[in-house]
Write an enzyme that holds these catalytic residues in place. Structure first.
Site, PDB file in Angstrom:
ATOM      1  N   ARG A 101       0.838  -1.215   0.000  1.00 47.06           N
ATOM      2  CA  ARG A 101       0.000   0.000   0.000  1.00 47.06           C
ATOM      3  C   ARG A 101       0.867   1.257   0.000  1.00 47.06           C
ATOM      4  O   ARG A 101       0.562   2.238  -0.674  1.00 47.06           O
ATOM      5  CB  ARG A 101      -0.958  -0.017   1.195  1.00 47.06           C
ATOM      6  CG  ARG A 101      -2.159   0.914   1.040  1.00 47.06           C
ATOM      7  CD  ARG A 101      -1.909   2.303   1.594  1.00 47.06           C
ATOM      8  NE  ARG A 101      -1.429   2.229   2.959  1.00 47.06           N
ATOM      9  CZ  ARG A 101      -0.394   2.949   3.404  1.00 47.06           C
ATOM     10  NH1 ARG A 101       0.233   3.820   2.650  1.00 47.06           N
ATOM     11  NH2 ARG A 101       0.019   2.806   4.659  1.00 47.06           N
ATOM     12  N   PRO A 145      17.246  14.317   7.695  1.00 47.53           N
ATOM     13  CA  PRO A 145      17.825  13.685   8.890  1.00 47.53           C
ATOM     14  C   PRO A 145      17.536  14.459  10.173  1.00 47.53           C
ATOM     15  O   PRO A 145      17.415  13.861  11.245  1.00 47.53           O
ATOM     16  CB  PRO A 145      19.332  13.681   8.585  1.00 47.53           C
ATOM     17  CG  PRO A 145      19.427  13.722   7.091  1.00 47.53           C
ATOM     18  CD  PRO A 145      18.241  14.495   6.611  1.00 47.53           C
ATOM     19  N   MET A 348      -4.436 -12.855  21.073  1.00 44.55           N
ATOM     20  CA  MET A 348      -5.428 -13.929  21.038  1.00 44.55           C
ATOM     21  C   MET A 348      -4.887 -15.197  20.378  1.00 44.55           C
ATOM     22  O   MET A 348      -5.382 -16.289  20.608  1.00 44.55           O
ATOM     23  CB  MET A 348      -6.689 -13.458  20.299  1.00 44.55           C
ATOM     24  CG  MET A 348      -7.502 -12.477  21.138  1.00 44.55           C
ATOM     25  SD  MET A 348      -8.876 -11.761  20.238  1.00 44.55           S
ATOM     26  CE  MET A 348      -9.931 -13.200  20.034  1.00 44.55           C
ATOM     27  N   GLU A 374       3.688  10.212   7.200  1.00 39.99           N
ATOM     28  CA  GLU A 374       2.541  11.032   6.759  1.00 39.99           C
ATOM     29  C   GLU A 374       1.931  11.799   7.935  1.00 39.99           C
ATOM     30  O   GLU A 374       0.719  11.929   8.038  1.00 39.99           O
ATOM     31  CB  GLU A 374       1.469  10.168   6.090  1.00 39.99           C
ATOM     32  CG  GLU A 374       1.941   9.418   4.880  1.00 39.99           C
ATOM     33  CD  GLU A 374       2.369  10.338   3.762  1.00 39.99           C
ATOM     34  OE1 GLU A 374       1.957  11.515   3.753  1.00 39.99           O
ATOM     35  OE2 GLU A 374       3.150   9.887   2.919  1.00 39.99           O
ATOM     36  N   THR A 376       2.929  12.332  12.225  1.00 40.43           N
ATOM     37  CA  THR A 376       2.772  11.506  13.418  1.00 40.43           C
ATOM     38  C   THR A 376       1.405  11.805  14.044  1.00 40.43           C
ATOM     39  O   THR A 376       0.759  12.803  13.713  1.00 40.43           O
ATOM     40  CB  THR A 376       3.873  11.813  14.457  1.00 40.43           C
ATOM     41  OG1 THR A 376       3.669  13.150  14.936  1.00 40.43           O
ATOM     42  CG2 THR A 376       5.271  11.685  13.866  1.00 40.43           C
TER      43      THR A 376
HETATM   44  C1  LIG Z   1       8.978   3.414   6.797  1.00 36.58           C
HETATM   45  C2  LIG Z   1       8.926   4.893   6.593  1.00 36.58           C
HETATM   46  C3  LIG Z   1       8.727   5.414   5.307  1.00 36.58           C
HETATM   47  C4  LIG Z   1       8.721   6.800   5.094  1.00 36.58           C
HETATM   48  N1  LIG Z   1       8.567   7.288   3.810  1.00 36.58           N
HETATM   49  C5  LIG Z   1       8.725   8.637   3.597  1.00 36.58           C
HETATM   50  C6  LIG Z   1       8.730   9.159   2.253  1.00 36.58           C
HETATM   51  O1  LIG Z   1       8.515   8.428   1.292  1.00 36.58           O
HETATM   52  N2  LIG Z   1       8.987  10.477   2.078  1.00 36.58           N
HETATM   53  C7  LIG Z   1       9.226  11.328   3.137  1.00 36.58           C
HETATM   54  O2  LIG Z   1       9.467  12.511   2.901  1.00 36.58           O
HETATM   55  N3  LIG Z   1       9.211  10.856   4.414  1.00 36.58           N
HETATM   56  C8  LIG Z   1       8.975   9.545   4.667  1.00 36.58           C
HETATM   57  N4  LIG Z   1       8.997   9.044   5.961  1.00 36.58           N
HETATM   58  C9  LIG Z   1       9.316   9.951   7.053  1.00 36.58           C
HETATM   59  C10 LIG Z   1       8.152  10.316   7.924  1.00 36.58           C
HETATM   60  O3  LIG Z   1       7.233  11.126   7.250  1.00 36.58           O
HETATM   61  C11 LIG Z   1       8.726  10.984   9.185  1.00 36.58           C
HETATM   62  O4  LIG Z   1       9.366   9.971   9.919  1.00 36.58           O
HETATM   63  C12 LIG Z   1       7.691  11.688  10.037  1.00 36.58           C
HETATM   64  O5  LIG Z   1       7.214  12.838   9.393  1.00 36.58           O
HETATM   65  C13 LIG Z   1       8.266  12.096  11.410  1.00 36.58           C
HETATM   66  O6  LIG Z   1       9.469  12.735  11.256  1.00 36.58           O
HETATM   67  P1  LIG Z   1      10.737  12.261  12.166  1.00 36.58           P
HETATM   68  O7  LIG Z   1      10.866  10.797  12.029  1.00 36.58           O
HETATM   69  O8  LIG Z   1      11.902  13.069  11.756  1.00 36.58           O
HETATM   70  O9  LIG Z   1      10.324  12.586  13.638  1.00 36.58           O
HETATM   71  P2  LIG Z   1      10.346  14.041  14.336  1.00 36.58           P
HETATM   72  O10 LIG Z   1       9.695  15.028  13.440  1.00 36.58           O
HETATM   73  O11 LIG Z   1      11.726  14.305  14.795  1.00 36.58           O
HETATM   74  O12 LIG Z   1       9.395  13.790  15.603  1.00 36.58           O
HETATM   75  C14 LIG Z   1       9.868  13.140  16.782  1.00 36.58           C
HETATM   76  C15 LIG Z   1       8.737  13.086  17.799  1.00 36.58           C
HETATM   77  O13 LIG Z   1       8.357  14.417  18.152  1.00 36.58           O
HETATM   78  C16 LIG Z   1       6.939  14.543  18.077  1.00 36.58           C
HETATM   79  N5  LIG Z   1       6.602  15.933  17.757  1.00 36.58           N
HETATM   80  C17 LIG Z   1       6.725  16.571  16.587  1.00 36.58           C
HETATM   81  N6  LIG Z   1       6.304  17.849  16.696  1.00 36.58           N
HETATM   82  C18 LIG Z   1       5.887  18.012  17.983  1.00 36.58           C
HETATM   83  C19 LIG Z   1       5.312  19.103  18.716  1.00 36.58           C
HETATM   84  N7  LIG Z   1       5.094  20.283  18.136  1.00 36.58           N
HETATM   85  N8  LIG Z   1       5.014  18.906  20.022  1.00 36.58           N
HETATM   86  C20 LIG Z   1       5.232  17.714  20.624  1.00 36.58           C
HETATM   87  N9  LIG Z   1       5.754  16.645  19.972  1.00 36.58           N
HETATM   88  C21 LIG Z   1       6.065  16.785  18.665  1.00 36.58           C
HETATM   89  C22 LIG Z   1       6.540  13.589  16.980  1.00 36.58           C
HETATM   90  O14 LIG Z   1       5.162  13.248  17.084  1.00 36.58           O
HETATM   91  C23 LIG Z   1       7.475  12.415  17.283  1.00 36.58           C
HETATM   92  O15 LIG Z   1       6.911  11.605  18.276  1.00 36.58           O
HETATM   93  C24 LIG Z   1       8.920   7.671   6.194  1.00 36.58           C
HETATM   94  C25 LIG Z   1       9.070   7.135   7.489  1.00 36.58           C
HETATM   95  C26 LIG Z   1       9.069   5.781   7.690  1.00 36.58           C
HETATM   96  C27 LIG Z   1       9.236   5.228   9.073  1.00 36.58           C
END
Ligand SMILES: Cc1cc2nc3c(=O)[nH]c(=O)nc-3n(C[C@H](O)[C@H](O)[C@H](O)COP(=O)(O)OP(=O)(O)OC[C@H]3O[C@@H](n4cnc5c(N)ncnc54)[C@H](O)[C@@H]3O)c2cc1C
Length: 394
Positions: A101, A145, A348, A374, A376
């Site tokens: 998906r 990153p 289960m 997409e 969190t």
């Molecule tokens: C398998 C996989 C596939 C992916 N594919 C794509 C892709 O094709 N293209 C792409 O661009 N990205 C992709 N992503 C990235 C994904 O969109 C990001 O991981 C996501 O947006 C979160 O960013 P981060 O991992 O840097 O976490 P961060 O942004 O660093 O967040 C860390 C934590 O802080 C929390 N947080 C954020 N803002 C706040 C706030 N204001 N107050 C309190 N808490 C907060 C978040 O909820 C999270 O728990 C993919 C990720 C995965 C795991």
């Protein structure tokens, strides 16, 4: 009273509120076609793919032939289906695996959609027909990153140089990254955030796969690097100005996830139901136990409410009336629902529930990515909070 009261609700698939009856003939037919594809082609191999960390690339041509890529777009060889039909495609695919998906979500909502909405005629002619029939694969590079949630803080930048653009930076966690013939890359320019089509093989552009994942193992996730990557002006998406452009793409993909999560939950529920009927403990099948029935009823309640939410969201979208905060609520609710159902189903099944032979643990692990990408859960809550309060609290 009418005979209708005697109709037994479908608790097997499950479709307890007969959502099927609210679909058009075309939507039902699309759902049936994708369901057959998943039953015959995906389910027999997906456990092995997950176990060995392999994306089933061999299924991609058939996905293209079935018209599942860019399915709501018109022209350029796309199917022009309703948003409800595209949601059903995602639901059935994710009943197989979130990885497949994800592939379709990225290609459709994050690559074809921005090219169709923000691209030039030349870009549309060049890429959309090929992406629709899976002759080309795309990826979407937004996350970096140093953080994905705060996309406006991106560091990747593009500067003008003699009529071309020179891109420097890095993107992380990019689905389909090493498979992609074209990457839709978002970068800061002197005019704000812009979108660029970076083709495989462009000097200075490289990608490598992220290994050692516990989640979405049947999907390719990559890092992209841009080291003085020169792209011509004709590769810039002319209509994409500012952060609103990539965010509009995310709304498309989030919509598909709201439906997809239902499929994952349905698969887990069905497996738990089958097991509860077969397993005899304390002299009776588990299904006869009050606690088992209560657990299954709870799963059915959650799946059914998610189905109704997705269907109404789809109808709003087809009427051009869906707000991005409504999409956020559905993505948040339905993914959380699917995690809850998958975890319950895993338990289960007893010890067998930790085996790749059973789908709930695979879905559960996949959904740990789905709840993060997409947007969190926190980001969706903050999007809805902003609508309620009129003040952003990000
Ligand atoms: C398998 C996989 C596939 C992916 N594919 C794509 C892709 O094709 N293209 C792409 O661009 N990205 C992709 N992503 C990235 C994904 O969109 C990001 O991981 C996501 O947006 C979160 O960013 P981060 O991992 O840097 O976490 P961060 O942004 O660093 O967040 C860390 C934590 O802080 C929390 N947080 C954020 N803002 C706040 C706030 N204001 N107050 C309190 N808490 C907060 C978040 O909820 C999270 O728990 C993919 C990720 C995965 C795991």
């Amino acid at each position: 009273m009418s005979d209708l009261e005697d109709v037994v609700p479908n608790s097997e698939t499950p479709d307890f509120y007969d959502v099927r009856s609210l679909l058009t003939d075309e939507e039902r037919s699309v759902q049936d076609t994708v369901a057959r594809f998943v039953d015959q082609r995906v389910l027999p191999i997906v456990g092995e793919c997950f176990e060995h960390g392999r994306f089933p690339l061999e299924l991609v041509p058939e996905i293209g032939r079935l018209g599942l890529l860019g399915a709501t777009l018109t022209d350029y060889g796309c199917a022009g289906l309703s948003h409800v039909a595209s949601g059903l495609i995602m639901q059935e695919l994710e009943r197989g695996d979130s990885g497949l998906r994800s592939f379709v979500s990225v290609q459709s909502g994050l690559v074809m959609y921005p090219i169709q909405r923000y691209g030039s005629d030349e870009q549309k002619q060049r890429w959309l027909p090929a992406l629709a029939r899976a002759a080309a694969i795309g990826c979407f590079g937004l996350t970096e990153p140093d953080g994905g949630s705060d996309a406006g803080a991106m560091k990747t930048h593009a500067r003008r140089a003699n009529g071309d653009w020179v891109i420097n930076g890095a993107k992380l966690w990019i689905t389909n990254g090493t498979l992609a013939d074209v990457a839709v890359v978002w970068a800061v320019t002197e005019d704000g955030v812009g979108g660029f089509l970076v083709e495989k093989g462009t000097p200075g552009f490289s990608a490598h796969d992220i290994q050692h994942k516990f989640s979405l193992r049947a999907s390719v996730t990559s890092a992209l690097f841009f080291d003085d990557v020169r792209v011509p002006e004709r590769n810039r998406l002319p209509g994409a100005r500012g952060l609103a452009a990539p965010l509009s793409c995310l709304t498309q993909a989030r919509y598909g996830i709201a439906w997809g999560a239902i499929g994952a939950a349905q698969a887990c529920y069905q497996e738990a139901l089958r097991f509860a009927r077969q397993r005899v403990l304390f002299g009776q099948p588990l299904i006869n136990k009050q606690i088992t029935q209560q657990r299954l009823a709870e799963m059915l309640r959650q799946i059914t409410t998610a189905q109704m939410l997705a269907l109404q969201l789809g109808r709003l979208k087809d009427a051009g009336r869906a707000h991005h905060a409504q999409v956020s609520l559905a993505k948040w609710n339905n993914v959380r629902m699917a995690i809850s159902v998958a975890r319950e189903a895993r338990d289960m099944l007893g010890a067998g529930g930790i085996s790749v032979e059973c789908c709930p643990v695979r879905h559960l692990l996949n959904l740990e990515s789905v709840v993060t990408y997409e947007g969190t859960e926190t980001i969706h809550q903050l999007i809805i909070g902003r609508e309620i309060a009129g003040v952003g609290a990000f």
